[in-house]
Design a protein around this motif. Structure first.
Motif, PDB file in Angstrom:
ATOM      1  N   ASP A  28      46.601  -9.542   1.137  1.00  0.00           N
ATOM      2  CA  ASP A  28      47.560  -9.975   2.200  1.00  0.00           C
ATOM      3  C   ASP A  28      46.704 -10.389   3.295  1.00  0.00           C
ATOM      4  OD1 ASP A  28      50.196 -10.300   3.411  1.00  0.00           O
ATOM      5  OD2 ASP A  28      49.951  -7.962   4.325  1.00  0.00           O
ATOM      6  N   THR A 174      55.352 -11.116   3.036  1.00  0.00           N
ATOM      7  CA  THR A 174      54.454 -10.000   1.781  1.00  0.00           C
ATOM      8  C   THR A 174      55.335  -8.896   1.789  1.00  0.00           C
ATOM      9  OG1 THR A 174      52.465 -10.882   2.588  1.00  0.00           O
ATOM     10  CG2 THR A 174      52.269  -9.171   1.168  1.00  0.00           C
ATOM     11  N   PHE A 216      54.804 -12.174  -2.721  1.00  0.00           N
ATOM     12  CA  PHE A 216      54.181 -13.206  -1.421  1.00  0.00           C
ATOM     13  C   PHE A 216      55.784 -14.268  -1.633  1.00  0.00           C
ATOM     14  CE2 PHE A 216      50.202 -11.970   0.108  1.00  0.00           C
ATOM     15  CZ  PHE A 216      49.865 -11.183  -1.324  1.00  0.00           C
TER      16      PHE A 216
END
Ligand code: NAP
Length: 230
Positions: A28, A174, A216
């Motif tokens: 991330d 995310t 995502f």
């Protein structure tokens, strides 16, 4: 304008006590740096800048090279929003001098606060009396600093104002497999919010992928919000 946020499965971006606000994986974090390579400027709200060791910069050389290949400046402009000027001049961000730091404020910030911030930033811009005039401010950023793509990285209050003004073109989320709970834990969009369905900012899902335990997702603005109708 694009927004990037990590959130828990219950939609929170930090714990209620604000102690935990960074909980995404290394992947991330890479995703955040990749998105920054597309941005002329990266922006956050005063509390996000105050409470975190962030510098809003492009990161390591490989990302700066990618920016140059894309025809962008090696380092992005950094923007912090602080309507009352309460932003802490000792914030970590100000210790890293590699690209212009712009503070967007309003007349609610008194002269002393503005001067304090002017001593640590490159530009302190008054963008409205009580509220930031967002369309005018984006115009100013484009004309004076060449900002055509602006990445907003929260927090919820700043995002909320951009959604309210219907200015978010793309949303990167995310989803992390955690539940924080807590009525006071912030979400990706704070502020007054919509009171009718017609006032909701609308998006369409354009892509989603799972990597490890995270999802995502990318959304694009779905035209008019229908504001003003029933
Ligand atoms: N999970 C994630 O991806 C993520 C990302 C970012 C932040 N966070 C976390 O979220 C929490 C912060 O969120 P937050 O909603 O409390 O704070 P925020 O949006 O970062 O900052 C709020 C402050 O920014 C200024 N501000 C924001 N929008 C404004 C506007 N439209 N006009 C004028 N001023 C504006 C105001 O400063 P003044 O008080 O000076 O007027 C306001 O008090 C922190 O815990 C942070 O670490 C999480």
């Amino acid at each position: 304008v694009f927004v990037n946020m990590s959130l828990t499965a219950d939609g929170k971006i930090a714990t209620a006590n604000r102690v935990i606000s960074s909980f995404g994986s290394e992947r991330d974090q890479t995703h955040l740096l990749e998105l920054r390579t597309r941005a002329d400027a990266v922006m956050c709200g005063a509390r996000t800048a105050d409470m975190n060791e962030i510098n809003l910069g492009p990161g390591p050389l490989q990302y700066r090279r990618r920016r140059l290949r894309l025809g962008l400046a090696e380092h992005n402009v950094r923007v912090v929003v602080s309507g009352s000027g309460s932003l802490d001049p000792q914030a970590h961000l100000f210790q890293h001098r590699f690209s212009p730091i712009v503070i967007l404020t309003t007349e609610r910030a008194g002269r002393a606060r503005r001067q304090r911030l002017a001593a640590v930033a490159d530009v302190v811009r008054v963008c409205g009396r009580r509220e930031i005039d967002w369309p005018g401010t984006l115009n100013w950023l484009r004309k004076t600093l060449g900002v055509q793509s602006l990445l907003c990285e929260g927090g919820g209050e700043l995002n909320g104002a951009l959604f309210q003004a219907d200015l978010v073109d793309e949303l990167h989320l995310t989803f992390c497999p955690l539940i924080f709970g807590g009525r006071e834990a912030p979400t990706i969009a704070e502020g007054l919010g919509a009171s009718r369905l017609a006032d909701a900012a609308r998006f369409r899902l354009v892509s989603r992928r799972t990597r490890g335990a995270e999802l995502f997702a990318v959304y694009r603005r779905a035209g008019s919000t229908g504001r003003g109708g029933d």
